[in-house]
Design a protein around this motif. Structure first.
Motif, PDB file in Angstrom:
ATOM      1  N   UNK A  93       0.871  -1.165  -0.048  1.00 59.68           N
ATOM      2  CA  UNK A  93      -0.094  -0.018  -0.110  1.00 59.68           C
ATOM      3  C   UNK A  93       0.893   1.097   0.020  1.00 59.68           C
ATOM      4  N   UNK A  94       1.998   1.281   0.744  1.00 59.73           N
ATOM      5  CA  UNK A  94       2.781   2.495   0.881  1.00 59.73           C
ATOM      6  C   UNK A  94       3.613   2.820  -0.563  1.00 59.73           C
ATOM      7  N   UNK A  95       3.990   1.523  -0.943  1.00 61.42           N
ATOM      8  CA  UNK A  95       5.046   1.620  -2.064  1.00 61.42           C
ATOM      9  C   UNK A  95       3.947   2.433  -3.276  1.00 61.42           C
ATOM     10  N   UNK A  96       2.941   2.001  -3.410  1.00 57.02           N
ATOM     11  CA  UNK A  96       1.951   2.400  -4.570  1.00 57.02           C
ATOM     12  C   UNK A  96       1.401   3.801  -4.106  1.00 57.02           C
ATOM     13  N   UNK A  97       1.551   4.250  -2.974  1.00 59.37           N
ATOM     14  CA  UNK A  97       0.906   5.457  -2.596  1.00 59.37           C
ATOM     15  C   UNK A  97       2.299   6.369  -2.971  1.00 59.37           C
ATOM     16  N   UNK A  99       4.665   5.973  -5.116  1.00 59.12           N
ATOM     17  CA  UNK A  99       4.665   6.361  -6.492  1.00 59.12           C
ATOM     18  C   UNK A  99       3.656   7.234  -7.126  1.00 59.12           C
ATOM     19  N   UNK A 100       2.384   7.142  -6.424  1.00 55.02           N
ATOM     20  CA  UNK A 100       1.303   8.290  -6.876  1.00 55.02           C
ATOM     21  C   UNK A 100       1.858   9.424  -6.410  1.00 55.02           C
ATOM     22  N   UNK A 101       2.120   9.722  -5.118  1.00 59.28           N
ATOM     23  CA  UNK A 101       2.759  10.865  -4.720  1.00 59.28           C
ATOM     24  C   UNK A 101       3.872  11.511  -5.500  1.00 59.28           C
ATOM     25  N   UNK A 102       4.817  10.935  -5.888  1.00 60.54           N
ATOM     26  CA  UNK A 102       5.805  11.318  -6.877  1.00 60.54           C
ATOM     27  C   UNK A 102       5.181  11.750  -8.142  1.00 60.54           C
ATOM     28  N   UNK A 103       4.158  11.198  -8.683  1.00 60.12           N
ATOM     29  CA  UNK A 103       3.573  11.602  -9.954  1.00 60.12           C
ATOM     30  C   UNK A 103       2.872  12.970  -9.750  1.00 60.12           C
ATOM     31  N   UNK A 104       2.271  13.060  -8.421  1.00 56.86           N
ATOM     32  CA  UNK A 104       1.338  14.338  -8.361  1.00 56.86           C
ATOM     33  C   UNK A 104       2.242  15.593  -8.032  1.00 56.86           C
ATOM     34  N   UNK A 105       3.761  15.277  -7.686  1.00 66.01           N
ATOM     35  CA  UNK A 105       4.323  16.584  -7.409  1.00 66.01           C
ATOM     36  C   UNK A 105       5.026  17.057  -8.519  1.00 66.01           C
ATOM     37  N   UNK A 106       4.891  18.559  -8.591  1.00 61.97           N
ATOM     38  CA  UNK A 106       5.643  19.353  -9.592  1.00 61.97           C
ATOM     39  C   UNK A 106       7.297  19.138  -9.437  1.00 61.97           C
ATOM     40  N   UNK A 123      10.508   2.120   5.501  1.00 60.22           N
ATOM     41  CA  UNK A 123       9.980   3.296   4.464  1.00 60.22           C
ATOM     42  C   UNK A 123      11.221   4.023   4.183  1.00 60.22           C
ATOM     43  N   UNK A 124      12.305   3.956   4.931  1.00 57.96           N
ATOM     44  CA  UNK A 124      13.575   4.859   4.403  1.00 57.96           C
ATOM     45  C   UNK A 124      13.878   4.205   3.256  1.00 57.96           C
ATOM     46  N   UNK A 125      13.967   2.933   3.038  1.00 48.86           N
ATOM     47  CA  UNK A 125      14.416   1.919   1.803  1.00 48.86           C
ATOM     48  C   UNK A 125      13.502   2.427   0.690  1.00 48.86           C
ATOM     49  N   UNK A 126      12.144   2.348   0.953  1.00 47.84           N
ATOM     50  CA  UNK A 126      11.221   2.733  -0.051  1.00 47.84           C
ATOM     51  C   UNK A 126      11.235   3.899  -0.542  1.00 47.84           C
ATOM     52  N   UNK A 127      11.536   5.154   0.280  1.00 48.67           N
ATOM     53  CA  UNK A 127      11.714   6.403  -0.054  1.00 48.67           C
ATOM     54  C   UNK A 127      12.733   6.427  -1.057  1.00 48.67           C
TER      55      UNK A 127
END
Ligand SMILES: C[S@@+](CC[C@H](N)C(=O)[O-])C[C@H]1O[C@@H](n2cnc3c(N)ncnc32)[C@H](O)[C@@H]1O
Length: 422
Positions: A93-97, A99-106, A123-127
């Motif tokens: 859930x966190x990985x997909x969210x 990735x979505x967040x990255x696409x939302x960002x300018x 989560x540090x590694x995921x980030x």
């Protein structure tokens, strides 16, 4: 005569410009709809997701005028469930969210991920994986005094906020977040006054003198110990468990964005980030899967808490509650205005919980419906300062059909056409 129930997909303010949108949606499942509308537009994302605690969190909801006046009756309502089948479901859930967040960002945007020691390492590694190790900016330690009193290990007194940039051209303004100088920390420094009469403290390190002038602002480092967690009786409290202090969000929003920028929170809870954004003249896009969270955030933006009176215009996109209540309301048209009266509300769910009639209503408003959009004109919401709901509300004459919105204590929003009285 009971009123006719109608479906409205969105709620907007009738005559004021919206500062932002509250959306009831589950991440990442409903993320594609967000991307279609907001891809590449967000300046700052703040995420305060479930921490994989294995607990169910609640909201203490006061019931009726007596509940708001005295604190009782109140109900402990389920706010959100932080129990996961296993860690891998949580991390998916966190990985997909993320990735979505990255696409939302300018490309100038940044993200703040608020977590605690439980999932920190993962989560540090995921980030790093999603945003790139090179875009890591800070691991902020938010240190507070409240919390457990463990005896078999050191009491856990901090959260971690991982701060990453979308790209190298990110925006950051440390000067926007000055803090009070911490006198006790500079006791070891030498005090002096320079040739212009300005007092300073100084320290010599590596043969070089560093001066800290008393009249210059100080700025936070990556350990934030000057913002306390909300106390039990904090006037900011909405009753929503895990609510974060406004000061924390105001620091995050201030340093990472400028006026009118879009601030996004995909786990908005009681709406702290929305309030921080609006207070600072930013726009917001706040998402939560729970109707109770959206109702709490909306109420907070409309009237504030005991700690702060607010009146922001915003939009809500959330599913309607079911057509399972009986409502009586009437509208009296005059030449330039309408008076709307809410007479009664009956709900089987409330009755089953031992709550009678209007005590199950936490907010009601009147406005006009155009297509499937409700345009709100006037609101009455319960609070400690106004425990009673207004019996009538006034609104100007606008285009569209007069309509009443009722938010029950579970956060369900329902819309009705009041009876016309001539
Ligand atoms: C820790 S709380 C956020 C508290 C918030 N920062 C505040 O100050 O009130 C986490 C929120 O995430 C929401 N949530 C949990 N899983 C979600 C999901 N998959 N999609 C959207 N919201 C979710 C919960 O309903 C809860 O309100």
């Amino acid at each position: 005569m009971p009123c006719t129930y109608i479906h409205c997909a969105a709620e907007r303010h009738a005559c004021r410009e919206s500062r932002g949108t509250l959306i009831q949606a589950k991440m990442p499942e409903e993320g594609q709809k967000l991307l279609a509308r907001f891809k590449g537009q967000v300046q700052t994302i703040y995420l305060d997701p479930p921490f994989n605690t294995g607990k169910q969190f609640e909201m203490k909801m006061r019931v009726g005028a007596k509940g708001y006046r005295t604190g009782s009756p109140s109900l402990s309502l389920p706010a959100y469930d932080d129990r996961w089948e296993d860690r891998s479901h949580y991390l998916t859930m966190m990985r997909e969210t993320l990735i979505l967040s990255r696409e939302l960002l300018k490309k100038e945007g940044t993200i703040f991920l608020h977590i605690d020691s439980r999932m920190y390492a993962h989560l540090r590694l995921l980030m790093d994986e999603v945003f790139g190790e090179n875009n890591f900016l800070n691991e902020i330690i938010w240190s507070y005094q409240t919390g457990g009193r463990a005896r078999s290990y050191f009491p856990r007194k901090h959260d971690v906020i991982l701060f990453y940039a979308r790209s190298k051209s990110y925006y950051f303004n440390l000067k926007a977040v000055p803090v009070a100088r911490n006198e006790s920390r500079s006791n070891h420094m030498r005090r002096a006054v320079d040739e212009n009469g300005r007092s300073y403290r100084s320290i010599v390190s590596g043969g070089k003198e560093y001066r800290y002038y008393d009249d210059e602002p100080a700025y936070p480092g990556d350990v934030w110990d000057d913002i306390s967690h909300l106390q039990q009786k904090d006037p900011q409290r909405t009753g929503y468990e895990t609510q974060k202090p406004l000061k924390l969000l105001e620091r995050i929003v201030s340093c990472s964005s400028q006026e009118d920028d879009l601030i996004c929170d995909l786990f908005a809870g009681s709406g702290t980030s929305a309030v921080a954004a609006a207070n600072l003249g930013r726009r917001f896009l706040c998402v939560d899967q729970s109707s109770l969270a959206i109702a709490t955030a909306g109420k907070r933006l409309s009237q504030g808490t005991a700690g702060q009176a607010l009146d922001y215009a915003f939009e809500v996109e959330a599913p309607c509650g079911e057509d399972d209540c009986r409502v009586e309301a009437e509208v009296f048209p005059a030449i330039t205005s309408y008076t709307v009266r809410l007479i009664s509300f009956e709900s089987g769910k409330a009755q089953a919980a031992g709550i009678s009639g209007m005590d199950a209503v936490d907010q009601w408003s009147c406005g006009f419906v155009q297509g499937d959009v409700y345009r709100r004109c006037a609101l009455s919401a319960r609070s400690a300062a106004t425990p009673e709901l207004a019996a009538t509300l006034e609104m100007p004459v606008c285009a569209g059909e007069p309509c009443v919105m009722i938010v029950d204590i579970w956060g369900n929003r329902r819309f009705y056409l009041p009876m016309r009285r001539y």
